[in-house]
Structure formats: C-alpha cells, structure tokens
Design a protein around this motif. Structure first.
Motif, PDB file in Angstrom:
ATOM      1  N   MET A   1       0.838  -1.176   0.000  1.00 38.21           N
ATOM      2  CA  MET A   1       0.000   0.000   0.000  1.00 38.21           C
ATOM      3  C   MET A   1       0.887   1.245   0.000  1.00 38.21           C
ATOM      4  O   MET A   1       2.000   1.229   0.480  1.00 38.21           O
ATOM      5  CB  MET A   1      -0.924  -0.016   1.214  1.00 38.21           C
ATOM      6  N   SER A   2       0.365   2.296  -0.503  1.00 39.53           N
ATOM      7  CA  SER A   2       1.104   3.547  -0.587  1.00 39.53           C
ATOM      8  C   SER A   2       1.275   4.191   0.780  1.00 39.53           C
ATOM      9  O   SER A   2       0.545   3.897   1.719  1.00 39.53           O
ATOM     10  CB  SER A   2       0.372   4.537  -1.499  1.00 39.53           C
ATOM     11  N   GLU A   3       2.208   5.106   0.834  1.00 40.11           N
ATOM     12  CA  GLU A   3       2.428   5.892   2.047  1.00 40.11           C
ATOM     13  C   GLU A   3       1.592   7.165   1.992  1.00 40.11           C
ATOM     14  O   GLU A   3       1.213   7.627   0.916  1.00 40.11           O
ATOM     15  CB  GLU A   3       3.918   6.260   2.151  1.00 40.11           C
ATOM     16  N   TRP A   4       1.323   7.756   3.136  1.00 35.95           N
ATOM     17  CA  TRP A   4       0.622   9.025   3.201  1.00 35.95           C
ATOM     18  C   TRP A   4       1.500  10.118   2.602  1.00 35.95           C
ATOM     19  O   TRP A   4       2.705  10.165   2.840  1.00 35.95           O
ATOM     20  CB  TRP A   4       0.279   9.377   4.643  1.00 35.95           C
ATOM     21  N   ILE A   5       0.895  11.009   1.836  1.00 39.30           N
ATOM     22  CA  ILE A   5       1.599  12.114   1.179  1.00 39.30           C
ATOM     23  C   ILE A   5       1.129  13.416   1.810  1.00 39.30           C
ATOM     24  O   ILE A   5      -0.084  13.658   1.915  1.00 39.30           O
ATOM     25  CB  ILE A   5       1.302  12.122  -0.334  1.00 39.30           C
ATOM     26  N   ASN A   6       2.065  14.225   2.240  1.00 39.28           N
ATOM     27  CA  ASN A   6       1.725  15.519   2.820  1.00 39.28           C
ATOM     28  C   ASN A   6       1.154  16.417   1.731  1.00 39.28           C
ATOM     29  O   ASN A   6       1.737  16.551   0.657  1.00 39.28           O
ATOM     30  CB  ASN A   6       2.969  16.153   3.443  1.00 39.28           C
ATOM     31  N   ILE A   7       0.015  17.041   1.985  1.00 39.79           N
ATOM     32  CA  ILE A   7      -0.641  17.891   0.991  1.00 39.79           C
ATOM     33  C   ILE A   7       0.227  19.088   0.622  1.00 39.79           C
ATOM     34  O   ILE A   7       0.115  19.632  -0.475  1.00 39.79           O
ATOM     35  CB  ILE A   7      -2.050  18.323   1.464  1.00 39.79           C
ATOM     36  N   LEU A   8       1.128  19.484   1.511  1.00 41.38           N
ATOM     37  CA  LEU A   8       2.034  20.597   1.206  1.00 41.38           C
ATOM     38  C   LEU A   8       3.108  20.195   0.193  1.00 41.38           C
ATOM     39  O   LEU A   8       3.666  21.040  -0.485  1.00 41.38           O
ATOM     40  CB  LEU A   8       2.689  21.125   2.482  1.00 41.38           C
ATOM     41  N   ASP A   9       3.375  18.882   0.095  1.00 41.50           N
ATOM     42  CA  ASP A   9       4.381  18.386  -0.845  1.00 41.50           C
ATOM     43  C   ASP A   9       3.815  18.127  -2.232  1.00 41.50           C
ATOM     44  O   ASP A   9       4.479  18.357  -3.238  1.00 41.50           O
ATOM     45  CB  ASP A   9       5.016  17.092  -0.321  1.00 41.50           C
ATOM     46  N   GLY A  13      -4.258  14.276  -8.389  1.00 46.22           N
ATOM     47  CA  GLY A  13      -4.797  14.755  -9.658  1.00 46.22           C
ATOM     48  C   GLY A  13      -6.248  15.195  -9.516  1.00 46.22           C
ATOM     49  O   GLY A  13      -6.965  14.740  -8.616  1.00 46.22           O
ATOM     50  N   ASN A  14      -6.675  16.059 -10.402  1.00 37.67           N
ATOM     51  CA  ASN A  14      -8.033  16.585 -10.374  1.00 37.67           C
ATOM     52  C   ASN A  14      -9.068  15.474 -10.503  1.00 37.67           C
ATOM     53  O   ASN A  14      -8.950  14.597 -11.347  1.00 37.67           O
ATOM     54  CB  ASN A  14      -8.221  17.604 -11.500  1.00 37.67           C
ATOM     55  N   MET A  15     -10.077  15.519  -9.640  1.00 35.71           N
ATOM     56  CA  MET A  15     -11.218  14.605  -9.618  1.00 35.71           C
ATOM     57  C   MET A  15     -10.823  13.166  -9.292  1.00 35.71           C
ATOM     58  O   MET A  15     -11.590  12.241  -9.537  1.00 35.71           O
ATOM     59  CB  MET A  15     -11.997  14.667 -10.940  1.00 35.71           C
ATOM     60  N   ASN A  16      -9.659  12.955  -8.712  1.00 35.89           N
ATOM     61  CA  ASN A  16      -9.255  11.618  -8.285  1.00 35.89           C
ATOM     62  C   ASN A  16      -9.859  11.292  -6.930  1.00 35.89           C
ATOM     63  O   ASN A  16      -9.914  12.144  -6.040  1.00 35.89           O
ATOM     64  CB  ASN A  16      -7.731  11.508  -8.174  1.00 35.89           C
ATOM     65  N   ASN A  17     -10.306  10.053  -6.765  1.00 42.12           N
ATOM     66  CA  ASN A  17     -10.741   9.561  -5.467  1.00 42.12           C
ATOM     67  C   ASN A  17      -9.513   9.100  -4.701  1.00 42.12           C
ATOM     68  O   ASN A  17      -8.699   8.329  -5.229  1.00 42.12           O
ATOM     69  CB  ASN A  17     -11.721   8.404  -5.612  1.00 42.12           C
ATOM     70  N   VAL A  18      -9.375   9.577  -3.465  1.00 44.20           N
ATOM     71  CA  VAL A  18      -8.228   9.244  -2.629  1.00 44.20           C
ATOM     72  C   VAL A  18      -8.683   9.109  -1.184  1.00 44.20           C
ATOM     73  O   VAL A  18      -9.789   9.514  -0.830  1.00 44.20           O
ATOM     74  CB  VAL A  18      -7.120  10.331  -2.723  1.00 44.20           C
ATOM     75  N   LEU A  19      -7.829   8.549  -0.353  1.00 43.32           N
ATOM     76  CA  LEU A  19      -8.044   8.584   1.089  1.00 43.32           C
ATOM     77  C   LEU A  19      -7.395   9.857   1.607  1.00 43.32           C
ATOM     78  O   LEU A  19      -6.293  10.213   1.172  1.00 43.32           O
ATOM     79  CB  LEU A  19      -7.403   7.378   1.766  1.00 43.32           C
ATOM     80  N   VAL A  20      -8.070  10.552   2.523  1.00 41.46           N
ATOM     81  CA  VAL A  20      -7.490  11.756   3.105  1.00 41.46           C
ATOM     82  C   VAL A  20      -7.551  11.677   4.620  1.00 41.46           C
ATOM     83  O   VAL A  20      -8.418  11.023   5.194  1.00 41.46           O
ATOM     84  CB  VAL A  20      -8.197  13.053   2.621  1.00 41.46           C
ATOM     85  N   LEU A  21      -6.619  12.351   5.256  1.00 39.50           N
ATOM     86  CA  LEU A  21      -6.569  12.451   6.703  1.00 39.50           C
ATOM     87  C   LEU A  21      -6.817  13.903   7.074  1.00 39.50           C
ATOM     88  O   LEU A  21      -6.083  14.798   6.629  1.00 39.50           O
ATOM     89  CB  LEU A  21      -5.203  12.001   7.226  1.00 39.50           C
ATOM     90  N   SER A  22      -7.865  14.144   7.854  1.00 44.01           N
ATOM     91  CA  SER A  22      -8.183  15.519   8.253  1.00 44.01           C
ATOM     92  C   SER A  22      -7.317  15.935   9.439  1.00 44.01           C
ATOM     93  O   SER A  22      -6.686  15.103  10.094  1.00 44.01           O
ATOM     94  CB  SER A  22      -9.660  15.645   8.624  1.00 44.01           C
ATOM     95  N   HIS A  56      -2.934  15.115   4.909  1.00 42.85           N
ATOM     96  CA  HIS A  56      -2.274  14.075   4.112  1.00 42.85           C
ATOM     97  C   HIS A  56      -3.298  13.359   3.243  1.00 42.85           C
ATOM     98  O   HIS A  56      -4.489  13.371   3.529  1.00 42.85           O
ATOM     99  CB  HIS A  56      -1.590  13.049   5.019  1.00 42.85           C
ATOM    100  N   TRP A  57      -2.804  12.713   2.201  1.00 45.11           N
ATOM    101  CA  TRP A  57      -3.653  11.909   1.334  1.00 45.11           C
ATOM    102  C   TRP A  57      -2.854  10.728   0.824  1.00 45.11           C
ATOM    103  O   TRP A  57      -1.625  10.701   0.925  1.00 45.11           O
ATOM    104  CB  TRP A  57      -4.190  12.751   0.170  1.00 45.11           C
ATOM    105  N   MET A  58      -3.560   9.734   0.292  1.00 43.71           N
ATOM    106  CA  MET A  58      -2.896   8.595  -0.365  1.00 43.71           C
ATOM    107  C   MET A  58      -3.827   8.027  -1.429  1.00 43.71           C
ATOM    108  O   MET A  58      -5.045   8.112  -1.309  1.00 43.71           O
ATOM    109  CB  MET A  58      -2.481   7.507   0.625  1.00 43.71           C
ATOM    110  N   PRO A  59      -3.222   7.482  -2.496  1.00 40.67           N
ATOM    111  CA  PRO A  59      -4.053   6.852  -3.533  1.00 40.67           C
ATOM    112  C   PRO A  59      -4.791   5.649  -2.954  1.00 40.67           C
ATOM    113  O   PRO A  59      -4.363   5.048  -1.965  1.00 40.67           O
ATOM    114  CB  PRO A  59      -3.032   6.388  -4.579  1.00 40.67           C
ATOM    115  N   LEU A  60      -5.906   5.316  -3.572  1.00 43.86           N
ATOM    116  CA  LEU A  60      -6.638   4.115  -3.162  1.00 43.86           C
ATOM    117  C   LEU A  60      -5.830   2.878  -3.545  1.00 43.86           C
ATOM    118  O   LEU A  60      -5.139   2.871  -4.577  1.00 43.86           O
ATOM    119  CB  LEU A  60      -7.998   4.065  -3.852  1.00 43.86           C
ATOM    120  N   PRO A  61      -5.924   1.821  -2.749  1.00 45.04           N
ATOM    121  CA  PRO A  61      -5.222   0.588  -3.119  1.00 45.04           C
ATOM    122  C   PRO A  61      -5.878  -0.026  -4.361  1.00 45.04           C
ATOM    123  O   PRO A  61      -7.052   0.218  -4.652  1.00 45.04           O
ATOM    124  CB  PRO A  61      -5.396  -0.304  -1.896  1.00 45.04           C
ATOM    125  N   LYS A  62      -5.118  -0.847  -5.071  1.00 42.37           N
ATOM    126  CA  LYS A  62      -5.670  -1.560  -6.219  1.00 42.37           C
ATOM    127  C   LYS A  62      -6.624  -2.638  -5.702  1.00 42.37           C
ATOM    128  O   LYS A  62      -6.389  -3.237  -4.655  1.00 42.37           O
ATOM    129  CB  LYS A  62      -4.552  -2.200  -7.027  1.00 42.37           C
TER     130      LYS A  62
END
Length: 66
Positions: A1-9, A13-22, A56-62
C-alpha cells in the motif's frame, strides 16, 4: 500500500478519489477538486461541503485480482 503524502508536498490529480486524513485525524474517502483545491466526501450522504483542513492523502489501493 502507498504511504501518506503531505498535501504541502503534492496534491492528487483533479477529480481523483483518494483517502485523506483531516486535521482531526479522521480518514475519509474523498474526491479532490483542483479548481478550488478542496477535498469533498465521496459518499453523498455525508455532505456536499468540503471536508476542511486535510493534512495528508494517499491513492486508493488496487482492487484484488481474485
């Protein structure tokens, strides 16, 4: 699974479904809208309003292959 990505980094992509951490440490399934740089919950039962501050956000798993 992917790692969390800092939104500041990097933003997703536009209109992509992702997991986000508030900022409140709640994980949502969300869609990113580039025109206003906001994340919106995918489940319409929750709200049509933006989630708020996302750290933070991360792509959805396959999906499984079997």
């Amino acid at each position: 699974m992917s790692e969390w990505i800092n939104i500041l980094d990097k933003a997703p992509g536009n209109m992509n479904n992702v997991l986000v951490l508030s900022v409140h440490k709640i994980i949502y399934l969300a869609k990113y809208k580039e025109f206003n740089s906001d994340f919106y919950p995918v489940a319409h039962m929750v709200s049509n309003a933006p989630i708020g501050i996302v750290t933070h956000w991360m792509p959805l798993p396959k999906p499984p292959t079997q």
